[in-house]
Motif scaffolding. Structure first.
Motif, PDB file in Angstrom:
ATOM      1  N   ASP A  34       0.809  -1.219   0.000  1.00 51.96           N
ATOM      2  CA  ASP A  34       0.000   0.000   0.000  1.00 51.96           C
ATOM      3  C   ASP A  34       0.840   1.266   0.000  1.00 51.96           C
ATOM      4  OD1 ASP A  34      -2.327  -1.461   0.012  1.00 51.96           O
ATOM      5  OD2 ASP A  34      -2.525  -1.460   2.199  1.00 51.96           O
ATOM      6  N   LYS A  69       0.657   4.393  -5.375  1.00 45.93           N
ATOM      7  CA  LYS A  69      -0.458   4.426  -4.430  1.00 45.93           C
ATOM      8  C   LYS A  69      -0.410   5.651  -3.548  1.00 45.93           C
ATOM      9  CE  LYS A  69      -2.504  -0.077  -3.726  1.00 45.93           C
ATOM     10  NZ  LYS A  69      -3.088  -0.950  -2.692  1.00 45.93           N
ATOM     11  N   ALA A 110     -13.570   2.698  -5.618  1.00 43.85           N
ATOM     12  CA  ALA A 110     -12.450   1.755  -5.637  1.00 43.85           C
ATOM     13  C   ALA A 110     -11.951   1.538  -7.071  1.00 43.85           C
ATOM     14  CB  ALA A 110     -12.870   0.425  -5.021  1.00 43.85           C
ATOM     15  N   ALA A 111     -12.886   1.460  -8.025  1.00 43.77           N
ATOM     16  CA  ALA A 111     -12.497   1.288  -9.428  1.00 43.77           C
ATOM     17  C   ALA A 111     -11.728   2.511  -9.927  1.00 43.77           C
ATOM     18  CB  ALA A 111     -13.738   1.061 -10.279  1.00 43.77           C
ATOM     19  N   SER A 155      -9.966   4.595  -8.116  1.00 41.00           N
ATOM     20  CA  SER A 155      -8.661   4.611  -7.465  1.00 41.00           C
ATOM     21  C   SER A 155      -7.699   3.641  -8.149  1.00 41.00           C
ATOM     22  CB  SER A 155      -8.808   4.250  -5.984  1.00 41.00           C
ATOM     23  OG  SER A 155      -7.551   4.234  -5.341  1.00 41.00           O
ATOM     24  N   SER A 156      -8.176   2.453  -8.488  1.00 36.95           N
ATOM     25  CA  SER A 156      -7.326   1.464  -9.152  1.00 36.95           C
ATOM     26  C   SER A 156      -6.900   1.934 -10.537  1.00 36.95           C
ATOM     27  CB  SER A 156      -8.068   0.131  -9.263  1.00 36.95           C
ATOM     28  OG  SER A 156      -8.380  -0.387  -7.987  1.00 36.95           O
ATOM     29  N   GLN A 193      -4.275   4.689 -10.181  1.00 37.33           N
ATOM     30  CA  GLN A 193      -2.971   4.127  -9.827  1.00 37.33           C
ATOM     31  C   GLN A 193      -2.316   3.467 -11.035  1.00 37.33           C
ATOM     32  OE1 GLN A 193      -3.221   1.569  -6.366  1.00 37.33           O
ATOM     33  NE2 GLN A 193      -4.654   2.947  -5.382  1.00 37.33           N
ATOM     34  N   SER A 194      -3.122   2.757 -11.836  1.00 36.15           N
ATOM     35  CA  SER A 194      -2.572   2.110 -13.032  1.00 36.15           C
ATOM     36  C   SER A 194      -2.062   3.142 -14.030  1.00 36.15           C
ATOM     37  CB  SER A 194      -3.650   1.241 -13.689  1.00 36.15           C
ATOM     38  OG  SER A 194      -4.095   0.234 -12.803  1.00 36.15           O
TER      39      SER A 194
END
Length: 327
Positions: free
Chosen positions: A259, A264, A311-312, A314-315, A318-319
């Motif tokens: 994390d 992140k 959450a989607a 955020s992912s 980050q990607s």
């Protein structure tokens, strides 16, 4: 080999993504890997090979100065936190004490009602059964409850304030090569202990309801010992979770893993700001439909939907950051 790659990534993670810097990173990683394979072929152990490679190629400041590259960036300097070996050891000692204090505080909060019940049960063993005596016992049993909670709150406040002094939230820790390899080695040695502690905690939490059922069967339903045993097992299990969890997260923080990966950390700054707006707004929408249309039983669906979408987002963010840094 992964240790070398992770170290190079951590060194370059917040440097400008210029063509010269990216080429320097690629050349540095290639040279370090070639040197590592050469040392391995000469019969060196993995730790010896990695240590030698990082000591020879790990000083990025000298390399940057040699290439005359400009890396001044106020934003990067604010986000990066260089730490020496002495500072890392000091932080690890603090986090060990911090983890012990927080784990103890949480365990005391769980044990507090158990101590209240235990006090009452011990009093019953001495046959304080008159109404007046039992009334006093019930009143005095509150003392251990508040005593345990008071100690726990004190631990939270004292060590919480000490934690704030390090101010590493939202920061990427930068380590020199020798410190990085030493800490990575310590982390690998810590992992078996961590696994055993978590397994022990899980076992204790599973045994907790078993102890409750056994106490009910052996002592009858109308007894407090079942709850005392239950809370005792849970308290010890949670202590292991919290203490070893704090130590594990400390290693990840210092090594920029899990994390605490740079992408992140960077994404967390934006997502925290968005969360501070989105979730209060979602709550307001829920209350609006609840009071205006009496939709309390259906409007709650907005919370899990928002959580999944957030959450989607955020992912994906980050990607995107990770892909940009690889270009």
């Amino acid at each position: 080999m992964d240790t070398i790659k992770n170290y190079v990534d951590s060194v370059f993670i917040n440097l400008p993504r210029t063509s010269e810097m990216l080429q320097l990173k690629e050349d540095m990683l290639t040279n370090m890997e070639d040197k590592y394979l050469q040392l391995k072929s000469e019969g060196k152990s993995e730790n010896e090979a990695i240590g030698t490679v990082l000591s020879e190629f790990g000083n990025i400041d000298e390399i940057i100065e040699e290439y005359n590259l400009d890396i001044d960036s106020e934003e990067d300097n604010e986000q990066n936190v260089p730490m020496s070996e002495a500072e890392v050891e000091d932080f690890m000692q603090h986090r060990t004490k911090f983890g012990m204090a927080i784990a103890t505080g949480v365990a005391l909060c769980i044990l507090a009602p158990a101590m209240m019940l235990l006090f009452r049960e011990v009093a019953l063993l001495f046959s304080f059964t008159s109404p007046v005596a039992m009334e006093r016992v019930d009143l005095l049993s509150i003392i251990p409850l508040f005593f345990f909670i008071a100690i726990a709150v004190g631990l939270f406040i004292i060590f919480g304030l000490k934690e704030e002094q390090y101010n590493l939230d939202g920061k990427v820790v930068l380590l020199d090569a020798p410190t990085h390899i030493k800490l990575d080695h310590e982390f690998k040695e810590f992992k078996p202990s961590f696994a055993k502690a978590i397994a022990s905690g899980v076992i204790l939490c599973i045994l907790a309801p078993i102890s409750l059922l056994l106490a009910i069967v052996l002592l009858g339903e109308d007894n407090a010992w079942s709850v005392i045993f239950l809370l005792g097992f849970v308290a010890v299990g949670v202590f292991l979770f919290v203490f070893y969890g704090v130590l594990y997260s400390t290693y990840e923080k210092l090594l920029s893993l899990g994390d605490y990966r740079p992408e992140k950390v960077i994404a967390g700054k934006l997502t925290d700001k968005i969360a501070g707006v989105v979730f209060p707004l979602v709550t307001a929408v829920y209350l609006f439909f609840g009071f205006l249309y009496d939709a309390w039983g259906t409007a709650w669906i907005i919370f899990p939907i928002t959580g999944i979408l957030f959450a989607a987002f955020s992912s994906l963010y980050q990607s995107q950051i990770k892909m940009k840094r690889k270009k």
